[in-house]
Design a protein around this motif. Structure first.
Motif, short mmCIF file in Angstrom:
data_model
loop_
_atom_site.label_atom_id
_atom_site.label_comp_id
_atom_site.label_asym_id
_atom_site.label_seq_id
_atom_site.Cartn_x
_atom_site.Cartn_y
_atom_site.Cartn_z
N TYR A 286 0.79 -1.23 0.00
CA TYR A 286 0.00 0.00 0.00
C TYR A 286 0.83 1.29 0.00
O TYR A 286 0.60 2.15 -0.83
CB TYR A 286 -0.97 0.03 1.19
CG TYR A 286 -2.11 1.03 1.03
CD1 TYR A 286 -3.21 0.72 0.25
CD2 TYR A 286 -2.08 2.28 1.63
CE1 TYR A 286 -4.25 1.61 0.08
CE2 TYR A 286 -3.11 3.20 1.47
CZ TYR A 286 -4.19 2.86 0.69
OH TYR A 286 -5.22 3.75 0.53
N ALA B 196 -8.22 -2.00 3.46
CA ALA B 196 -9.60 -1.82 3.04
C ALA B 196 -10.21 -0.59 3.71
O ALA B 196 -10.95 0.18 3.08
CB ALA B 196 -10.43 -3.06 3.37
N ALA B 197 -9.88 -0.39 4.99
CA ALA B 197 -10.39 0.77 5.71
C ALA B 197 -9.80 2.06 5.14
O ALA B 197 -10.51 3.08 5.01
CB ALA B 197 -10.07 0.64 7.19
N THR C 183 -12.80 0.85 12.38
CA THR C 183 -13.14 -0.03 11.26
C THR C 183 -12.15 -1.18 11.18
O THR C 183 -12.53 -2.34 10.97
CB THR C 183 -13.14 0.76 9.94
OG1 THR C 183 -14.10 1.81 10.02
CG2 THR C 183 -13.47 -0.15 8.76
N THR C 184 -10.86 -0.88 11.36
CA THR C 184 -9.84 -1.92 11.37
C THR C 184 -10.09 -2.90 12.51
O THR C 184 -9.96 -4.12 12.32
CB THR C 184 -8.44 -1.31 11.47
OG1 THR C 184 -8.25 -0.35 10.42
CG2 THR C 184 -7.37 -2.37 11.36
N LEU D 156 -8.83 2.62 2.08
CA LEU D 156 -9.50 2.88 0.80
C LEU D 156 -10.89 3.45 1.03
O LEU D 156 -11.31 4.40 0.35
CB LEU D 156 -9.60 1.59 -0.01
CG LEU D 156 -8.33 1.12 -0.71
CD1 LEU D 156 -8.55 -0.26 -1.32
CD2 LEU D 156 -7.89 2.10 -1.78
N SER D 157 -11.63 2.90 1.97
CA SER D 157 -13.00 3.35 2.19
C SER D 157 -13.06 4.78 2.70
O SER D 157 -14.04 5.49 2.46
CB SER D 157 -13.71 2.41 3.17
OG SER D 157 -13.21 2.57 4.49
N LEU D 158 -12.01 5.22 3.39
CA LEU D 158 -11.98 6.58 3.92
C LEU D 158 -11.23 7.55 3.00
O LEU D 158 -11.08 8.72 3.33
CB LEU D 158 -11.34 6.58 5.31
CG LEU D 158 -12.19 5.89 6.39
CD1 LEU D 158 -11.42 5.81 7.70
CD2 LEU D 158 -13.51 6.63 6.59
N GLY D 159 -10.76 7.05 1.88
CA GLY D 159 -10.16 7.92 0.87
C GLY D 159 -8.80 8.46 1.22
O GLY D 159 -8.45 9.59 0.85
N GLU E 284 -12.03 6.67 13.41
CA GLU E 284 -12.92 5.85 12.59
C GLU E 284 -12.14 4.78 11.83
O GLU E 284 -12.57 3.62 11.71
CB GLU E 284 -13.69 6.73 11.60
CG GLU E 284 -14.66 5.95 10.72
CD GLU E 284 -15.39 6.82 9.70
OE1 GLU E 284 -16.14 6.27 8.88
OE2 GLU E 284 -15.18 8.06 9.72
N LEU E 285 -10.97 5.18 11.34
CA LEU E 285 -10.11 4.22 10.64
C LEU E 285 -9.73 3.06 11.55
O LEU E 285 -9.81 1.89 11.16
CB LEU E 285 -8.86 4.95 10.15
CG LEU E 285 -7.74 4.11 9.55
CD1 LEU E 285 -8.20 3.42 8.28
CD2 LEU E 285 -6.51 4.98 9.29
#
Length: 288
Positions: free
Chosen positions: A67, A171-172, A243-244, A174-177, A239-240
């Motif tokens: 990443y 994945a987290a 989510t993780t 990516l979802s949070l940009g 939040e990141l």
């Protein structure tokens, strides 16, 4: 899913477990073992050490799985490094380096102790609940045999748990940009991440890439003029992590509260000993 663990218990356990896994990447024993294979530069050695489980892959695969590395840097070393040493030879050398590293940092007494055997058993039990789908680095490491020696089994288990959480973390992100550099800039702003100097030196990005990411994060209201997290930035980082945590909850729920508490205690003791023995550079973490 309702958790039966105290808040952030899995995260705290992972953080100390991951410390033991990470000792390898700063170890002179890794340099020695890989140098014997003909991989004498630190960058391809560390890239190969982590990516060999994926096979003789190229830069594109590693850029996706790791990443936050610059593809340009990866392309300088991959797939060329596999012409010097096969993935199988690299994995064998990696395990020899782990053995030497843990003995050097912890001492033979700790390596052969009942506590090490207990930590290995607990970490492997937690890893039983890890899942393979959309987790390439975890799944590839899970195909490797579990070493017989308890300290090597423990390191293997820390690798499984680290990569399982890491795959979910991507994945987290990516979802949070958050792109590769933004992810590290925002993490560094918490004061708990690799310093900019270490990041730029090891990941192949330029200072201009860092400053551009700072500008983008300021534009989103996540960093202030001094480069500190704003309230919105702190909320996004939490939040990141939440989510993780959710994506990585299965192994710790499987182990249970008592097991997680005990593994955290054992892993913390090993991590503190390793750090005290000089496992990591003193300027590795920080904002400077």
């Amino acid at each position: 899913m309702t958790s039966h663990l105290p808040p952030r218990a899995g995260r705290r356990c992972h953080n100390v477990v991951n410390t033991m896994h990470s000792t390898l990447y700063f170890s002179p024993d890794l340099d020695r073992e890989f140098g014997a294979l003909g991989i004498t530069d630190a960058t391809p050695a560390r890239l190969a050490a982590r990516s060999a489980v994926l096979g003789a892959v190229g830069a594109g695969t590693v850029a996706a799985a790791f990443y936050n590395y610059n593809h340009e840097l990866l392309a300088q070393h991959l797939p060329a490094v596999w012409e010097t040493a096969s993935p199988a030879a690299v994995l064998d050398a990696r395990l020899r380096a782990v053995d030497a590293t843990l003995r050097r940092l912890l001492g033979d007494g700790a390596v052969t102790s009942p506590e090490m055997a207990e930590a290995a058993e607990l970490a492997l039990r937690a890893a039983e609940a890890c899942t393979r789908h959309a987790r390439p680095l975890y799944s590839a490491n899970a195909d490797l045999p579990v070493p017989k020696a308890p300290h090597l089994a423990y390191w293997h288990a820390t690798t499984l748990l680290r990569e399982h959480r890491g795959d979910g973390h991507l994945a987290a992100l990516l979802s949070l940009g958050l792109d590769p550099v933004e992810a590290v800039v925002s993490h560094t702003a918490t004061g708990k991440a690799m310093s900019p100097r270490w990041f730029l030196a090891s990941r192949g990005w330029r200072r201009s890439d860092w400053e551009a990411a700072v500008g983008r994060l300021r534009g989103r209201g996540l960093l202030d003029a001094e480069g500190e997290l704003t309230g919105a930035g702190a909320r996004l980082r939490e939040e990141l992590e939440q989510t993780t945590d959710r994506l990585d909850s299965a192994p710790y729920e499987h182990l249970g509260a008592t097991g997680v508490e005990r593994l955290t205690e054992l892993a913390r003791d090993f991590a503190v000993t390793a750090a005290g023995a000089g496992a990591f550079p003193p300027d590795l973490i920080g904002k400077g």
